[in-house]
Scaffold this motif. Structure first.
Motif, PDB file in Angstrom:
ATOM      1  N   ILE A 120       0.838  -1.207   0.000  1.00 45.84           N
ATOM      2  CA  ILE A 120       0.000   0.000   0.000  1.00 45.84           C
ATOM      3  C   ILE A 120       0.870   1.252   0.000  1.00 45.84           C
ATOM      4  CG2 ILE A 120      -1.643   1.346   1.378  1.00 45.84           C
ATOM      5  CD1 ILE A 120      -2.828  -1.324   2.300  1.00 45.84           C
ATOM      6  N   SER A 121       1.923   1.263   0.803  1.00 46.59           N
ATOM      7  CA  SER A 121       2.815   2.422   0.864  1.00 46.59           C
ATOM      8  C   SER A 121       3.515   2.664  -0.471  1.00 46.59           C
ATOM      9  CB  SER A 121       3.870   2.220   1.954  1.00 46.59           C
ATOM     10  OG  SER A 121       3.278   2.113   3.203  1.00 46.59           O
ATOM     11  N   PHE A 139       2.460   1.982  -3.491  1.00 52.07           N
ATOM     12  CA  PHE A 139       1.583   2.491  -4.540  1.00 52.07           C
ATOM     13  C   PHE A 139       0.904   3.813  -4.193  1.00 52.07           C
ATOM     14  CE2 PHE A 139       1.661  -2.024  -5.886  1.00 52.07           C
ATOM     15  CZ  PHE A 139       2.166  -1.802  -7.160  1.00 52.07           C
ATOM     16  N   THR A 140       0.813   4.172  -2.916  1.00 54.71           N
ATOM     17  CA  THR A 140       0.085   5.392  -2.563  1.00 54.71           C
ATOM     18  C   THR A 140       0.991   6.563  -2.208  1.00 54.71           C
ATOM     19  OG1 THR A 140      -0.116   4.667  -0.268  1.00 54.71           O
ATOM     20  CG2 THR A 140      -1.933   4.145  -1.751  1.00 54.71           C
ATOM     21  N   LEU A 141       2.158   6.314  -1.654  1.00 52.77           N
ATOM     22  CA  LEU A 141       3.041   7.405  -1.244  1.00 52.77           C
ATOM     23  C   LEU A 141       4.012   7.738  -2.361  1.00 52.77           C
ATOM     24  CD1 LEU A 141       3.851   6.318   2.409  1.00 52.77           C
ATOM     25  CD2 LEU A 141       2.117   7.924   1.633  1.00 52.77           C
ATOM     26  N   ASP A 142       4.317   9.011  -2.486  1.00 57.36           N
ATOM     27  CA  ASP A 142       5.212   9.476  -3.543  1.00 57.36           C
ATOM     28  C   ASP A 142       6.530   9.908  -2.909  1.00 57.36           C
ATOM     29  OD1 ASP A 142       6.081  10.211  -6.042  1.00 57.36           O
ATOM     30  OD2 ASP A 142       5.179  12.198  -5.948  1.00 57.36           O
ATOM     31  N   ASN A 170       5.125   7.992   7.412  1.00 57.18           N
ATOM     32  CA  ASN A 170       3.839   7.577   6.849  1.00 57.18           C
ATOM     33  C   ASN A 170       3.841   6.093   6.489  1.00 57.18           C
ATOM     34  OD1 ASN A 170       2.800  10.141   7.127  1.00 57.18           O
ATOM     35  ND2 ASN A 170       3.340  10.745   5.052  1.00 57.18           N
ATOM     36  N   CYS A 171       4.940   5.593   5.984  1.00 61.05           N
ATOM     37  CA  CYS A 171       5.040   4.166   5.666  1.00 61.05           C
ATOM     38  C   CYS A 171       4.928   3.327   6.935  1.00 61.05           C
ATOM     39  CB  CYS A 171       6.356   3.892   4.953  1.00 61.05           C
ATOM     40  SG  CYS A 171       6.583   2.188   4.456  1.00 61.05           S
ATOM     41  N   ILE A 214       1.256   3.293   8.070  1.00 61.81           N
ATOM     42  CA  ILE A 214       0.427   2.429   7.229  1.00 61.81           C
ATOM     43  C   ILE A 214       0.668   0.965   7.576  1.00 61.81           C
ATOM     44  CG2 ILE A 214       0.068   1.630   4.855  1.00 61.81           C
ATOM     45  CD1 ILE A 214       0.446   4.530   3.969  1.00 61.81           C
ATOM     46  N   SER A 259      -2.151  -1.517   9.232  1.00 63.16           N
ATOM     47  CA  SER A 259      -2.544  -2.754   8.550  1.00 63.16           C
ATOM     48  C   SER A 259      -2.322  -3.970   9.444  1.00 63.16           C
ATOM     49  CB  SER A 259      -1.799  -2.898   7.221  1.00 63.16           C
ATOM     50  OG  SER A 259      -0.414  -3.023   7.435  1.00 63.16           O
TER      51      SER A 259
END
Length: 78
Positions: A18-19, A21-24, A53-54, A57, A61
């Motif tokens: 998820i991290s 694919f969603t975090l830039d 943030n990673c 997440i 999860s």
């Protein structure tokens, strides 16, 4: 014990996916340039917001998977 390991491993894998694919990642890159225009050295800096943030997440999860496994275990027992 098994529920803890399953939630830890699957939460880590799912959280990292998820991290990813969603975090830039917008890391800073600084270059020292010499007199003739050549690059002397390059400095890459870490983005601590991305790391934080990673981690959040992944932690969320793991927690969600553990709660779901606990609820499923209680439903099966009744």
């Amino acid at each position: 014990m098994k529920k803890g390991w399953v939630s830890l491993i699957s939460g880590l894998i799912l959280g990292l996916i998820i991290s990813f694919f969603t975090l830039d990642y917008n890391g800073w890159k600084m270059q020292r340039i010499g007199e003739n225009g050549e690059v002397i050295n390059t400095i890459n800096e870490l983005d601590f917001d991305l790391i934080t943030n990673c981690f959040l997440i992944v932690f969320i999860s793991i927690l969600v998977i553990y709660i779901l496994l606990t609820v499923l275990e209680k439903i099966r027992k009744t």
